[in-house]
Enzyme design. Structure first.
Site, PDB file in Angstrom:
ATOM      1  CB  ALA A   4      -5.385  -5.438  15.623  1.00  0.00           C
TER       2      ALA A   4
ATOM      3  N   GLY B  36       6.674   9.039   4.991  1.00  0.00           N
ATOM      4  CA  GLY B  36       5.393   9.418   4.415  1.00  0.00           C
ATOM      5  C   GLY B  36       5.467   9.501   2.907  1.00  0.00           C
TER       6      GLY B  36
ATOM      7  NE  ARG C 169      10.572  14.052   3.406  1.00  0.00           N
ATOM      8  CZ  ARG C 169      11.690  14.300   4.068  1.00  0.00           C
ATOM      9  NH1 ARG C 169      12.767  14.725   3.422  1.00  0.00           N
ATOM     10  NH2 ARG C 169      11.753  14.122   5.377  1.00  0.00           N
TER      11      ARG C 169
ATOM     12  N   GLY D 214       1.635   3.578   8.725  1.00  0.00           N
ATOM     13  CA  GLY D 214       2.841   2.999   9.306  1.00  0.00           C
ATOM     14  C   GLY D 214       2.661   1.526   9.635  1.00  0.00           C
ATOM     15  CG  ASP D 215      -0.069   0.362  12.573  1.00  0.00           C
ATOM     16  OD1 ASP D 215       1.037   0.473  13.137  1.00  0.00           O
ATOM     17  OD2 ASP D 215      -1.130   0.810  13.035  1.00  0.00           O
TER      18      ASP D 215
ATOM     19  NE  ARG E  27      -8.176   0.502  -0.369  1.00  0.00           N
ATOM     20  CZ  ARG E  27      -7.710  -0.732  -0.594  1.00  0.00           C
ATOM     21  NH1 ARG E  27      -7.356  -1.489   0.412  1.00  0.00           N
ATOM     22  NH2 ARG E  27      -7.610  -1.177  -1.833  1.00  0.00           N
TER      23      ARG E  27
END
Length: 305
Positions: free
Chosen positions: A42, A222, A224, A251-252, A285
């Site tokens: 999702a 991340g 980096r 990541g998503d 966020r």
């Protein structure tokens, strides 16, 4: 312009915030409890849709209140839910998340996600130019069937192997673009990888996973940035310095943004830079699904840099 098809999980994220994570056997006082739409499938679908891609989600929800809330949220984000079915045989997927100092721990209870099968993904009408995305929060046979379907239509396949688990090379051979972080890379490659390792070691591990020179492996790092092995070519995406609040959906966001850009016909290098900028917005966020940025927000960040 192609369409993004995401076969994956749909969860309600129950988020507890605290000043620090508890040790094993310890209880700590929390600050608040929050409910956010989530699930890797999702999240990736929402990210792609908010960034302008025509996006279809294939998944499974329970017939409970979480399921109704998630369906309403996803519909509001412009995600096509024509291939999301409901079942009374299991509850809607749920994730229990603790956030402290911008880091998180997550326990996922699959619920209805575990019932997604080959029949659910075998009827999706993909065509050349589309991007088929999946992750490891649904059964592996469903992912294999989904990617075989995509390969049969010349659509691009993108796998995010998270949560990490060892898999056979037969599944990896169906993947055009593998996107994973250092921990996931270490699990799949069978070696120890941490955020302290240099790019050469990370790229060497990626080469161990490559099933052919036409396959791209992208390792997200991340703050980096990211590294990518596109066949024999090495690509470096610099990190972006931001004040992270919640890294849960980063990541998503990267995966969804990358898929959206590829569906629009962007080059891999440009798509990676765009996805990295999108993820840098997301981590500022709270929540996963609701934290995904719009195309205008990403464009502003890229123009400013």
């Amino acid at each position: 312009m192609g369409r993004v098809y995401v076969a994956g999980s749909i969860n309600m994220d129950v988020v507890a915030t605290a000043d620090r994570h508890p040790k094993v056997g310890e209880t700590v006082a929390g600050r608040q409890v929050l409910y956010f739409p989530g699930g890797k499938g999702a999240n990736q679908a929402v990210a792609a849709s908010r960034l302008g891609a025509r996006t279809t989600l294939i998944g499974c929800l329970g017939t409970d209140s979480f399921g109704a809330e998630l369906r309403a949220f996803l519909g509001d984000q412009g995600v096509d839910l024509g291939y999301v079915r409901e079942t009374a045989a299991a509850h809607t997927g749920t994730a229990i998340i603790t956030v402290a100092n911008a880091d998180n721990t997550i326990v996922v209870i699959p619920g209805a996600n575990a019932l997604l099968g080959a029949d659910d993904v075998g009827i999706v009408p993909m065509v050349k130019g589309d991007v088929a995305v999946s992750q490891f929060e649904i059964p592996l046979p469903a992912i294999s069937a989904f990617f075989r379907r995509a390969r049969g239509t010349s659509a691009t396949t993108l796998l995010n192997p998270a949560p990490a688990q060892a898999v056979g090379r037969d599944l990896l051979a169906l993947v055009d673009l593998l996107v994973l972080n250092e921990t996931e890379l270490g699990v799949l490659a069978g070696i120890e990888i941490s955020d302290g390792h240099d790019p050469a070691r990370i790229l060497d591990a990626a080469r161990r996973l490559q099933t052919g020179l036409d396959q791209t492996i992208c390792v997200t790092l991340g703050k980096r940035g990211a590294l990518a092995l596109a066949g024999p070519e090495e690509l470096v995406v610099p990190g972006r310095a931001v004040q992270a609040v919640d890294t849960t959906g980063a990541g998503d966001c990267f995966v969804g943004a990358l898929a959206a850009q590829l569906a629009e016909g962007a080059t891999l290098r440009a798509a990676l830079a765009f996805a990295n900028a999108a993820a840098s917005i997301c981590v500022q966020r709270m929540g996963a699904g609701p934290s995904m940025p719009t195309a205008a927000e990403v464009a502003a960040v890229l123009n400013a840099s």
